[in-house]
Enzyme design. Structure first.
Site, PDB file in Angstrom:
ATOM      1  CE  LYS A 161      48.929  31.219  28.550  1.00 51.51           C
ATOM      2  NZ  LYS A 161      48.011  30.219  29.505  1.00 51.51           N
ATOM      3  NE  ARG A 184      45.696  31.746  35.223  1.00 50.85           N
ATOM      4  CZ  ARG A 184      44.827  31.400  34.454  1.00 50.85           C
ATOM      5  NH1 ARG A 184      43.689  31.901  34.751  1.00 50.85           N
ATOM      6  NH2 ARG A 184      45.019  30.837  33.270  1.00 50.85           N
ATOM      7  NE  ARG A 196      43.863  37.898  17.832  1.00 49.12           N
ATOM      8  CZ  ARG A 196      44.161  36.833  18.575  1.00 49.12           C
ATOM      9  NH1 ARG A 196      45.149  35.929  18.564  1.00 49.12           N
ATOM     10  NH2 ARG A 196      43.351  37.083  19.423  1.00 49.12           N
ATOM     11  NE  ARG A 245      38.672  37.061  17.964  1.00 46.16           N
ATOM     12  CZ  ARG A 245      39.187  35.896  18.827  1.00 46.16           C
ATOM     13  NH1 ARG A 245      38.506  34.914  19.330  1.00 46.16           N
ATOM     14  NH2 ARG A 245      40.309  36.297  19.609  1.00 46.16           N
ATOM     15  NE  ARG A 256      41.446  38.755  27.336  1.00 44.70           N
ATOM     16  CZ  ARG A 256      41.826  38.325  25.906  1.00 44.70           C
ATOM     17  NH1 ARG A 256      41.464  39.190  24.900  1.00 44.70           N
ATOM     18  NH2 ARG A 256      42.470  37.326  25.714  1.00 44.70           N
TER      19      ARG A 256
END
Ligand SMILES: [Zn+2]
Length: 214
Positions: free
Chosen positions: A13, A88, A127, A160, A171
């Site tokens: 995003k 939100r 990642r 991470r 999430r």
């Protein structure tokens, strides 16, 4: 062009926001950033927000709307903006609508960059961060030597916590639950643009521009 930007974690995003911002020469307004700025500048609203946050509470909608209103009134917003991080909740969406009506703005569009959950998990799980310089790479960017392409450190990569599968799934779930009512709200008004966030940055951007400029 006035855009609200939505996107699940891991769909790129922020990158798309930057590209759109420079393409249309309109500011990318992250509500997190403008809130921090208001606190730093010690504006009246910033001081109020700071007081509330120092008690560990969330900044109330009316203060957030005030900070957004102030940002919208700046001259760089005259041709549009990309608002990122707000609304939100449906209540915030209603409040934002009131502000926009007050400002005679009625051409808002919500861009929803979505992606298949499995793909997002795979992408983020691939990642690696360098613990020396902090840069993030995908596994395909790291060669056999296992040296950081940025700072040349050796064996400095780690996964991470944010990129671990269970954390990503959590999430994504939180994102879906919190944003669904907001999406529905704008859907009823016919203001949602759907974009598939998978594919390369360039492909997603091309697709977005096609829709926005047709
Ligand atoms: Zn490094």
């Amino acid at each position: 062009m006035r855009l609200l930007l939505f996107g699940a974690p891991g769909v790129g995003k922020g990158t798309q926001a930057k590209l759109l911002s420079s393409k249309f020469n309109i500011p990318h307004i992250s509500t997190g950033d403008i809130l921090r700025q208001a606190v730093k500048d010690e504006t009246e609203l910033g001081k109020k927000a700071q007081e509330i946050m120092s008690k560990g509470d969330l900044v109330p909608d009316d203060i957030m709307i005030g900070i957004i209103k102030y940002r919208f009134s700046k001259s760089d917003c005259k041709d549009g903006f990309i608002l990122d991080g707000f609304p939100r909740t449906e209540k915030q969406a209603v409040e934002l609508d009131k502000l926009l009506t007050e400002m005679n703005i009625n051409d808002i569009k919500l861009i929803n960059i979505s992606a298949d959950e499995e793909e997002v998990v795979k992408r983020l799980n691939n990642r690696r961060a360098c613990k020396v310089c902090g840069h993030i790479f995908s596994l395909s960017e790291i060669d056999k030597s296992n040296n950081c392409p940025n700072c040349k450190a050796s064996d400095s990569f780690y996964l991470r916590d944010d990129d671990k599968e269970e954390v990503i799934r959590k999430r994504l779930e939180v994102f879906r639950k919190t944003t669904e009512p907001v999406l529905n709200y704008y859907e009823k008004q016919g203001k949602v643009i759907y974009i598939n966030g998978l594919g390369s940055v360039e492909d997603v951007n091309t697709e977005l521009l096609k829709i926005l400029t047709h």
